[in-house]
Design a protein around this motif. Sequence first.
Motif, PDB file in Angstrom:
ATOM      1  N   ARG A  67      50.125  41.421  35.332  1.00 25.89           N
ATOM      2  CA  ARG A  67      51.039  42.389  35.921  1.00 25.89           C
ATOM      3  C   ARG A  67      50.614  43.820  35.626  1.00 25.89           C
ATOM      4  N   ASN A  68      49.526  43.965  34.899  1.00 25.99           N
ATOM      5  CA  ASN A  68      49.044  45.296  34.552  1.00 25.99           C
ATOM      6  C   ASN A  68      48.039  45.786  35.582  1.00 25.99           C
ATOM      7  N   LEU A  69      47.715  47.059  35.501  1.00 29.35           N
ATOM      8  CA  LEU A  69      46.738  47.660  36.396  1.00 29.35           C
ATOM      9  C   LEU A  69      45.439  47.907  35.651  1.00 29.35           C
ATOM     10  N   HIS A  70      44.328  47.782  36.386  1.00 28.65           N
ATOM     11  CA  HIS A  70      43.063  48.241  35.812  1.00 28.65           C
ATOM     12  C   HIS A  70      43.198  49.732  35.543  1.00 28.65           C
ATOM     13  N   ASP A  71      42.429  50.253  34.612  1.00 33.70           N
ATOM     14  CA  ASP A  71      42.533  51.672  34.276  1.00 33.70           C
ATOM     15  C   ASP A  71      41.696  52.557  35.200  1.00 33.70           C
ATOM     16  N   TRP A  72      41.133  51.997  36.263  1.00 37.34           N
ATOM     17  CA  TRP A  72      40.352  52.768  37.218  1.00 37.34           C
ATOM     18  C   TRP A  72      41.044  52.763  38.570  1.00 37.34           C
ATOM     19  N   TRP A  73      40.592  53.649  39.446  1.00 36.01           N
ATOM     20  CA  TRP A  73      41.147  53.770  40.788  1.00 36.01           C
ATOM     21  C   TRP A  73      40.036  54.224  41.731  1.00 36.01           C
ATOM     22  N   VAL A  74      40.271  54.090  43.022  1.00 31.40           N
ATOM     23  CA  VAL A  74      39.368  54.610  44.034  1.00 31.40           C
ATOM     24  C   VAL A  74      40.182  55.162  45.201  1.00 31.40           C
ATOM     25  N   SER A  75      39.536  55.968  46.002  1.00 24.92           N
ATOM     26  CA  SER A  75      40.155  56.524  47.201  1.00 24.92           C
ATOM     27  C   SER A  75      39.337  56.130  48.414  1.00 24.92           C
ATOM     28  N   TYR A  76      39.993  56.030  49.536  1.00 19.65           N
ATOM     29  CA  TYR A  76      39.285  55.728  50.794  1.00 19.65           C
ATOM     30  C   TYR A  76      39.393  56.899  51.744  1.00 19.65           C
ATOM     31  N   LYS A 122      31.470  37.002  34.391  1.00 20.75           N
ATOM     32  CA  LYS A 122      32.900  36.707  34.239  1.00 20.75           C
ATOM     33  C   LYS A 122      33.453  35.849  35.363  1.00 20.75           C
ATOM     34  N   GLY A 123      32.631  35.526  36.352  1.00 19.25           N
ATOM     35  CA  GLY A 123      33.115  34.750  37.484  1.00 19.25           C
ATOM     36  C   GLY A 123      33.895  35.631  38.442  1.00 19.25           C
ATOM     37  N   GLU A 124      34.595  34.981  39.355  1.00 18.36           N
ATOM     38  CA  GLU A 124      35.346  35.713  40.363  1.00 18.36           C
ATOM     39  C   GLU A 124      36.625  36.319  39.776  1.00 18.36           C
ATOM     40  N   LEU A 125      36.861  37.581  40.104  1.00 19.65           N
ATOM     41  CA  LEU A 125      38.071  38.285  39.695  1.00 19.65           C
ATOM     42  C   LEU A 125      38.808  38.720  40.948  1.00 19.65           C
ATOM     43  N   CYS A 126      40.102  38.396  41.033  1.00 18.43           N
ATOM     44  CA  CYS A 126      40.898  38.772  42.191  1.00 18.43           C
ATOM     45  C   CYS A 126      42.017  39.711  41.757  1.00 18.43           C
ATOM     46  N   SER A 127      42.322  40.677  42.625  1.00 22.27           N
ATOM     47  CA  SER A 127      43.333  41.681  42.317  1.00 22.27           C
ATOM     48  C   SER A 127      44.230  41.942  43.512  1.00 22.27           C
ATOM     49  N   LYS A 128      45.496  42.169  43.236  1.00 26.07           N
ATOM     50  CA  LYS A 128      46.382  42.735  44.243  1.00 26.07           C
ATOM     51  C   LYS A 128      46.019  44.206  44.341  1.00 26.07           C
ATOM     52  N   VAL A 129      46.167  44.767  45.538  1.00 25.05           N
ATOM     53  CA  VAL A 129      45.785  46.156  45.772  1.00 25.05           C
ATOM     54  C   VAL A 129      47.028  46.936  46.198  1.00 25.05           C
ATOM     55  N   TYR A 130      47.254  48.069  45.533  1.00 26.98           N
ATOM     56  CA  TYR A 130      48.389  48.949  45.838  1.00 26.98           C
ATOM     57  C   TYR A 130      47.857  50.295  46.283  1.00 26.98           C
ATOM     58  N   PHE A 131      48.555  50.914  47.247  1.00 23.68           N
ATOM     59  CA  PHE A 131      48.116  52.219  47.724  1.00 23.68           C
ATOM     60  C   PHE A 131      49.249  53.229  47.702  1.00 23.68           C
ATOM     61  N   MET A 132      48.843  54.469  47.522  1.00 23.14           N
ATOM     62  CA  MET A 132      49.728  55.607  47.683  1.00 23.14           C
ATOM     63  C   MET A 132      48.855  56.712  48.255  1.00 23.14           C
ATOM     64  N   GLY A 133      49.194  57.166  49.438  1.00 21.64           N
ATOM     65  CA  GLY A 133      48.323  58.121  50.115  1.00 21.64           C
ATOM     66  C   GLY A 133      46.999  57.445  50.399  1.00 21.64           C
ATOM     67  N   ARG A 134      45.910  58.014  49.913  1.00 25.32           N
ATOM     68  CA  ARG A 134      44.582  57.433  50.106  1.00 25.32           C
ATOM     69  C   ARG A 134      43.998  56.887  48.798  1.00 25.32           C
ATOM     70  N   ASP A 135      44.843  56.757  47.778  1.00 21.97           N
ATOM     71  CA  ASP A 135      44.403  56.241  46.474  1.00 21.97           C
ATOM     72  C   ASP A 135      44.796  54.781  46.327  1.00 21.97           C
ATOM     73  N   LEU A 136      43.909  53.996  45.736  1.00 23.43           N
ATOM     74  CA  LEU A 136      44.122  52.565  45.540  1.00 23.43           C
ATOM     75  C   LEU A 136      44.091  52.216  44.064  1.00 23.43           C
TER      76      LEU A 136
END
Length: 135
Positions: free
Chosen positions: A126-135, A105-119
Motif C-alpha cells: 500500500r506504500n509508494l515507491h520513493d521515485w516519480w516520473v512525468s509524461y 528480483k523478477g517481475e514487479l507490478c505497480s498500480k499507477v496514480y496520476f496528478m496532472g502530468r506526474d505519476l
Amino acid sequence: MNFSKCAAMALIATLFSGAAIADTSKDFLTATKVSQIKDMGAQQMDGASIEKIVSGNTLKSSNWTWTFEKDGKQSSTANDGSWTDKGTWSVKGNELCRESDTSGKGELCSKVYFMGRDLRFTDGKRNLHDWWVSY
C-alpha cells in the motif's frame, strides 16, 4: 475601486494560487502512502490508460529517464550517466509490470496514480515507491 487596485488584487490572487499548486505538487511527489495522494485528488490509472501513457514514450524525473518501447522493452538511465537498467514491461490488469535484466528480483507490478502530468507507483503493497516520473 479603481483599475490599479483591481489589477494588484488579481496579481496577488494569482501568485497565491500558484504557490498552492506548487505545494500540492511537492506533497504529491514526496508522499509515502497511497491514501495521502488520494486525499490530494490523485487518481488510479486503468490498464488502457497506462498502456497509452507508456507505450512508445519516454517518462522523465528530475534525475532520470525511463523509456518504454512499443515492443515491450524498457530502459531507465540516470541523467548523470551513473547507472542504466534494461528489461521488459507489460500491463497486467490495472498494473504496470516490469522486469529488470540486471536486478534479479523478477517481475514487479505497480498500480499507477496520476496528478496532472506526474505519476507515482505502488511498491507492491500500500506504500509508494520513493521515485516519480512525468509524461
